[in-house]
Motif scaffolding. Structure first.
Motif, PDB file in Angstrom:
ATOM      1  N   GLY A 258       0.810  -1.213   0.000  1.00 15.51           N
ATOM      2  CA  GLY A 258       0.000   0.000   0.000  1.00 15.51           C
ATOM      3  C   GLY A 258       0.840   1.258   0.000  1.00 15.51           C
ATOM      4  N   TRP A 259       0.312   2.278   0.632  1.00 21.03           N
ATOM      5  CA  TRP A 259       0.947   3.595   0.634  1.00 21.03           C
ATOM      6  C   TRP A 259       1.619   3.892   1.970  1.00 21.03           C
ATOM      7  N   GLU A 260       2.090   2.838   2.655  1.00 18.46           N
ATOM      8  CA  GLU A 260       2.741   3.029   3.938  1.00 18.46           C
ATOM      9  C   GLU A 260       4.046   3.799   3.759  1.00 18.46           C
ATOM     10  N   LYS A 261       4.342   4.630   4.753  1.00 16.66           N
ATOM     11  CA  LYS A 261       5.629   5.319   4.762  1.00 16.66           C
ATOM     12  C   LYS A 261       6.655   4.410   5.410  1.00 16.66           C
ATOM     13  N   LEU A 262       7.921   4.581   5.041  1.00 11.09           N
ATOM     14  CA  LEU A 262       8.994   3.726   5.511  1.00 11.09           C
ATOM     15  C   LEU A 262       9.026   3.621   7.034  1.00 11.09           C
ATOM     16  N   ASP A 263       8.852   4.723   7.738  1.00 14.06           N
ATOM     17  CA  ASP A 263       8.918   4.699   9.200  1.00 14.06           C
ATOM     18  C   ASP A 263       7.667   4.115   9.846  1.00 14.06           C
ATOM     19  N   GLU A 264       6.634   3.814   9.086  1.00 17.10           N
ATOM     20  CA  GLU A 264       5.417   3.202   9.614  1.00 17.10           C
ATOM     21  C   GLU A 264       5.451   1.669   9.555  1.00 17.10           C
ATOM     22  N   VAL A 265       6.463   1.115   8.917  1.00 10.28           N
ATOM     23  CA  VAL A 265       6.539  -0.332   8.716  1.00 10.28           C
ATOM     24  C   VAL A 265       7.670  -0.895   9.578  1.00 10.28           C
TER      25      VAL A 265
END
Length: 76
Positions: A19-26
Motif C-alpha cells: 500500500g501507501w505506507e511510509k517507511l517509518d510506519e513499517v
C-alpha cells in the motif's frame, strides 16, 4: 525422545506491504508462541501444541534460528 519442555518463544515476524505506507510506519513485530519444544538444531527449532494418544506430536511451528529473540521454559 525425552519429555519435551513447555516453552514460550519470542520471535520476530516478517512484514510485506503493498500500500501507501511510509517507511517509518513499517516495522517487524515481535510475536510469542507457546508449545512443547520437540526439535532443536543449528538451523531451527520446532514447537508442537498437540499430542495424540500414541505420543505423536502435531501442529508445529517451525522457527528459523535467526528469527528467535528468546526461548523461556514455562515448566521445569
Amino acid at each position: 525422545m525425552k519429555k519435551p519442555k513447555l516453552v514460550s518463544v519470542q520471535w520476530v515476524d516478517i512484514i510485506a506491504t503493498s500500500g501507501w505506507e511510509k517507511l517509518d510506519e513499517v516495522n517487524t513485530p515481535t510475536m510469542e508462541t507457546v508449545g512443547y519444544l520437540v526439535h532443536k538444531d543449528k538451523n531451527c527449532i520446532k514447537v508442537a501444541c498437540t499430542k495424540d494418544d500414541k505420543g505423536d506430536w502435531f501442529s508445529y511451528h517451525v522457527f528459523p534460528k535467526g528469527c528467535i529473540k528468546k526461548i523461556t521454559n514455562i515448566l521445569s
